[in-house]
Design a protein around this motif. Structure first.
Motif, PDB file in Angstrom:
ATOM      1  N   ILE A 295      -7.386  -7.738   1.553  1.00  0.00           N
ATOM      2  CA  ILE A 295      -6.771  -8.033   0.259  1.00  0.00           C
ATOM      3  C   ILE A 295      -7.372  -7.115  -0.788  1.00  0.00           C
ATOM      4  N   VAL A 296      -6.510  -6.441  -1.536  1.00  0.00           N
ATOM      5  CA  VAL A 296      -6.959  -5.499  -2.557  1.00  0.00           C
ATOM      6  C   VAL A 296      -6.417  -5.903  -3.914  1.00  0.00           C
ATOM      7  N   ASN A 297      -7.082  -5.423  -4.951  1.00  0.00           N
ATOM      8  CA  ASN A 297      -6.632  -5.635  -6.321  1.00  0.00           C
ATOM      9  C   ASN A 297      -5.568  -4.596  -6.636  1.00  0.00           C
ATOM     10  N   ALA A 298      -4.357  -5.050  -6.954  1.00  0.00           N
ATOM     11  CA  ALA A 298      -3.251  -4.134  -7.203  1.00  0.00           C
ATOM     12  C   ALA A 298      -3.448  -3.299  -8.457  1.00  0.00           C
ATOM     13  N   GLN A 299      -4.368  -3.698  -9.339  1.00  0.00           N
ATOM     14  CA  GLN A 299      -4.521  -3.029 -10.624  1.00  0.00           C
ATOM     15  C   GLN A 299      -5.686  -2.053 -10.679  1.00  0.00           C
ATOM     16  N   THR A 300      -6.644  -2.195  -9.795  1.00  0.00           N
ATOM     17  CA  THR A 300      -7.823  -1.337  -9.854  1.00  0.00           C
ATOM     18  C   THR A 300      -8.190  -0.852  -8.466  1.00  0.00           C
ATOM     19  N   GLY A 301      -9.016   0.164  -8.414  1.00  0.00           N
ATOM     20  CA  GLY A 301      -9.459   0.674  -7.122  1.00  0.00           C
ATOM     21  C   GLY A 301     -10.255   1.952  -7.293  1.00  0.00           C
ATOM     22  N   GLY A 302     -10.411   2.674  -6.227  1.00  0.00           N
ATOM     23  CA  GLY A 302     -11.182   3.903  -6.244  1.00  0.00           C
ATOM     24  C   GLY A 302     -11.234   4.491  -4.851  1.00  0.00           C
ATOM     25  N   ALA A 303     -12.096   5.495  -4.673  1.00  0.00           N
ATOM     26  CA  ALA A 303     -12.167   6.205  -3.399  1.00  0.00           C
ATOM     27  C   ALA A 303     -12.532   5.266  -2.250  1.00  0.00           C
ATOM     28  N   GLU A 304     -13.494   4.371  -2.494  1.00  0.00           N
ATOM     29  CA  GLU A 304     -13.919   3.474  -1.412  1.00  0.00           C
ATOM     30  C   GLU A 304     -12.814   2.491  -1.042  1.00  0.00           C
ATOM     31  N   THR A 305     -12.079   1.998  -2.052  1.00  0.00           N
ATOM     32  CA  THR A 305     -10.961   1.098  -1.772  1.00  0.00           C
ATOM     33  C   THR A 305      -9.896   1.811  -0.942  1.00  0.00           C
ATOM     34  N   THR A 306      -9.591   3.035  -1.307  1.00  0.00           N
ATOM     35  CA  THR A 306      -8.620   3.820  -0.555  1.00  0.00           C
ATOM     36  C   THR A 306      -9.077   4.012   0.883  1.00  0.00           C
ATOM     37  N   GLN A 307     -10.362   4.273   1.073  1.00  0.00           N
ATOM     38  CA  GLN A 307     -10.886   4.445   2.427  1.00  0.00           C
ATOM     39  C   GLN A 307     -10.738   3.168   3.245  1.00  0.00           C
ATOM     40  N   VAL A 308     -11.000   2.018   2.619  1.00  0.00           N
ATOM     41  CA  VAL A 308     -10.836   0.735   3.306  1.00  0.00           C
ATOM     42  C   VAL A 308      -9.373   0.526   3.699  1.00  0.00           C
ATOM     43  N   ILE A 309      -8.462   0.838   2.786  1.00  0.00           N
ATOM     44  CA  ILE A 309      -7.035   0.698   3.076  1.00  0.00           C
ATOM     45  C   ILE A 309      -6.637   1.569   4.264  1.00  0.00           C
ATOM     46  N   GLN A 310      -7.087   2.800   4.259  1.00  0.00           N
ATOM     47  CA  GLN A 310      -6.751   3.719   5.342  1.00  0.00           C
ATOM     48  C   GLN A 310      -7.326   3.232   6.673  1.00  0.00           C
ATOM     49  N   THR A 311      -8.554   2.744   6.637  1.00  0.00           N
ATOM     50  CA  THR A 311      -9.177   2.229   7.851  1.00  0.00           C
ATOM     51  C   THR A 311      -8.432   1.011   8.377  1.00  0.00           C
ATOM     52  N   ALA A 312      -8.039   0.119   7.454  1.00  0.00           N
ATOM     53  CA  ALA A 312      -7.300  -1.080   7.856  1.00  0.00           C
ATOM     54  C   ALA A 312      -5.962  -0.715   8.474  1.00  0.00           C
ATOM     55  N   GLU A 313      -5.243   0.179   7.837  1.00  0.00           N
ATOM     56  CA  GLU A 313      -3.935   0.561   8.359  1.00  0.00           C
ATOM     57  C   GLU A 313      -4.057   1.226   9.724  1.00  0.00           C
ATOM     58  N   ALA A 314      -5.082   2.049   9.898  1.00  0.00           N
ATOM     59  CA  ALA A 314      -5.296   2.698  11.191  1.00  0.00           C
ATOM     60  C   ALA A 314      -5.594   1.671  12.283  1.00  0.00           C
ATOM     61  N   ALA A 315      -6.228   0.557  11.875  1.00  0.00           N
ATOM     62  CA  ALA A 315      -6.563  -0.502  12.837  1.00  0.00           C
ATOM     63  C   ALA A 315      -5.445  -1.534  12.980  1.00  0.00           C
ATOM     64  N   GLY A 316      -4.351  -1.347  12.250  1.00  0.00           N
ATOM     65  CA  GLY A 316      -3.237  -2.281  12.325  1.00  0.00           C
ATOM     66  C   GLY A 316      -3.466  -3.579  11.570  1.00  0.00           C
ATOM     67  N   ILE A 317      -4.366  -3.556  10.583  1.00  0.00           N
ATOM     68  CA  ILE A 317      -4.658  -4.759   9.791  1.00  0.00           C
ATOM     69  C   ILE A 317      -3.767  -4.766   8.549  1.00  0.00           C
ATOM     70  N   PRO A 318      -3.024  -5.849   8.297  1.00  0.00           N
ATOM     71  CA  PRO A 318      -2.179  -5.914   7.101  1.00  0.00           C
ATOM     72  C   PRO A 318      -3.015  -5.816   5.823  1.00  0.00           C
ATOM     73  N   VAL A 319      -2.468  -5.130   4.838  1.00  0.00           N
ATOM     74  CA  VAL A 319      -3.111  -4.996   3.530  1.00  0.00           C
ATOM     75  C   VAL A 319      -2.223  -5.674   2.490  1.00  0.00           C
ATOM     76  N   VAL A 320      -2.797  -6.625   1.772  1.00  0.00           N
ATOM     77  CA  VAL A 320      -2.029  -7.426   0.816  1.00  0.00           C
ATOM     78  C   VAL A 320      -2.554  -7.194  -0.595  1.00  0.00           C
ATOM     79  N   GLU A 321      -1.641  -7.058  -1.539  1.00  0.00           N
ATOM     80  CA  GLU A 321      -2.013  -6.874  -2.943  1.00  0.00           C
ATOM     81  C   GLU A 321      -2.094  -8.210  -3.673  1.00  0.00           C
ATOM     82  N   PHE A 322      -3.163  -8.401  -4.432  1.00  0.00           N
ATOM     83  CA  PHE A 322      -3.247  -9.486  -5.407  1.00  0.00           C
ATOM     84  C   PHE A 322      -3.525  -8.827  -6.759  1.00  0.00           C
ATOM     85  N   SER A 323      -2.918  -9.340  -7.823  1.00  0.00           N
ATOM     86  CA  SER A 323      -3.133  -8.767  -9.152  1.00  0.00           C
ATOM     87  C   SER A 323      -3.858  -9.769 -10.045  1.00  0.00           C
TER      88      SER A 323
END
Length: 349
Positions: A295-323
């Motif tokens: 679960i990520v914050n739809a309004q904020t983020g950074g390089a580390e958040t992007t890396q987590v998203i990429q890692t999750a997607e590569a592992a087939g883990i759903p990524v959900v936005e909360f604002s």
């Protein structure tokens, strides 16, 4: 139901740290180059309610309808309450308020600055103080058989203390307290009861309107809690990773286990770099295959958040936005229901 997926190339706003003392002051406000445009401001003689964000503004509307004027200082998902720079227009809005709703807990301290700068003596409802996690809070239990919570001696004491302590001491960030209390339906129910009670004091002739609006809103909260219980029944103990602690009240109510390294979410929320060792730990957690959703914050983020998203997607883990701010076209209740639906869909995938 399709869930919202945050793609790695989506632009995110880095979290800024609020700089005490630089936020307000009459001169700074008058010279502010870019004034905000609060929503729904009126000047027709009606009682005026000012909310720090549209989350709380919508709750007031759900209870009061058109019986009062409602202004939300922040109403756009492009604005971050942690780093919001108040304007002269905001100060004027607050100076005219009959009732002010803030989140508190260090989340929207710009409101406290506006209250002090404007000299407002309006009653202030601080949502964080209705959380069971608020320090020294042992009250806020519903009276048995009282659907609308009219018999809240402890709640009233908390409100009176807040009114007496108008310098807002203690509204700075509290270590270990998750200030994102609007993601806790139980807390929001107490806040709604306090709003209805105060509105009735201000506009006694509209008591029936406020009672009806509150009853409908509380019923909607009950629906949310039922949905969360259903998620918990199906997914109790499922592991999640959150880049920030924004949704943790909701995920806890859904019976989910947050396995995010504390140093990771704290760094992201404070706008700091995640320590390399912590980032490596997070990557290993996601690669291990035990995490069911990120679960990520739809309004904020950074390089580390992007890396987590990429890692999750590569592992087939759903990524959900909360604002953090009410999306356009949503009410508080429909927004929370959508969040629960998105979370359930991710866990079930």
């Amino acid at each position: 139901m399709a869930r919202k997926i945050l793609t790695p190339w989506k632009t995110l706003t880095p979290r800024k740290t609020l700089i005490p003392g630089a936020l307000l002051g009459a001169t700074a406000l008058v010279l502010a180059g870019c004034a905000s445009t609060p929503t729904d401001a009126t000047d027709d003689g009606a009682v005026q309610v000012v909310a720090s964000t549209s989350v709380y503004g919508d709750i007031v509307r759900a209870i009061a309808g058109d019986a009062v004027g409602v202004t939300s200082i922040i109403s756009s998902t492009s604005q971050d309450p942690h780093s919001y720079e108040a304007s002269a227009s905001d100060q004027l809005t607050v100076s005219r308020a009959d009732l002010i709703i803030e989140n508190g807990g260090g989340y929207d301290v710009f409101i406290d600055g506006l209250i002090d700068a404007s000299g407002s003596t309006a009653h202030v409802i601080t949502a964080a103080e209705y959380s069971h996690d608020w320090p020294d809070n042992e009250g806020h239990d519903h009276a048995e058989g009282d659907d609308q919570g009219d018999d809240h001696a402890d709640d009233t004491a908390t409100e009176d203390a807040a009114a007496d302590d108008h310098d807002h001491a203690g509204h700075d960030h509290i270590e270990g307290f998750n200030e994102h209390v609007w993601y806790d339906p139980h807390t929001v129910e107490h806040v709604a009861e306090a709003i209805a009670e105060e509105l009735t004091e201000l506009v006694p002739g509209e008591k029936a309107t406020f009672d009806s609006g509150l009853a409908d809103f509380v019923a909607g909260i009950g629906d949310l809690e039922t949905s969360l219980a259903d998620v918990a029944a199906a997914h109790e103990g499922d592991k999640i990773f959150v880049t920030e602690p924004v949704p943790l009240y909701l995920t806890a109510a859904a019976g989910l286990e947050n396995v995010t390294p504390e140093a990771f979410s704290e760094a992201v929320e404070e706008g700091q770099d995640v320590p390399p060792a912590t980032l490596l730990e997070a990557t290993r957690l996601l690669d291990a295959g035990d995490v069911r959703a990120v679960i990520v914050n739809a309004q904020t983020g950074g390089a580390e958040t992007t890396q987590v998203i990429q890692t999750a997607e590569a592992a087939g883990i759903p990524v959900v936005e909360f604002s953090e701010i009410l999306p356009d076209g949503q009410s508080y209740l429909t927004w929370m229901a959508q969040n629960i639906d998105d979370l359930e869909a991710a866990l079930a995938s």
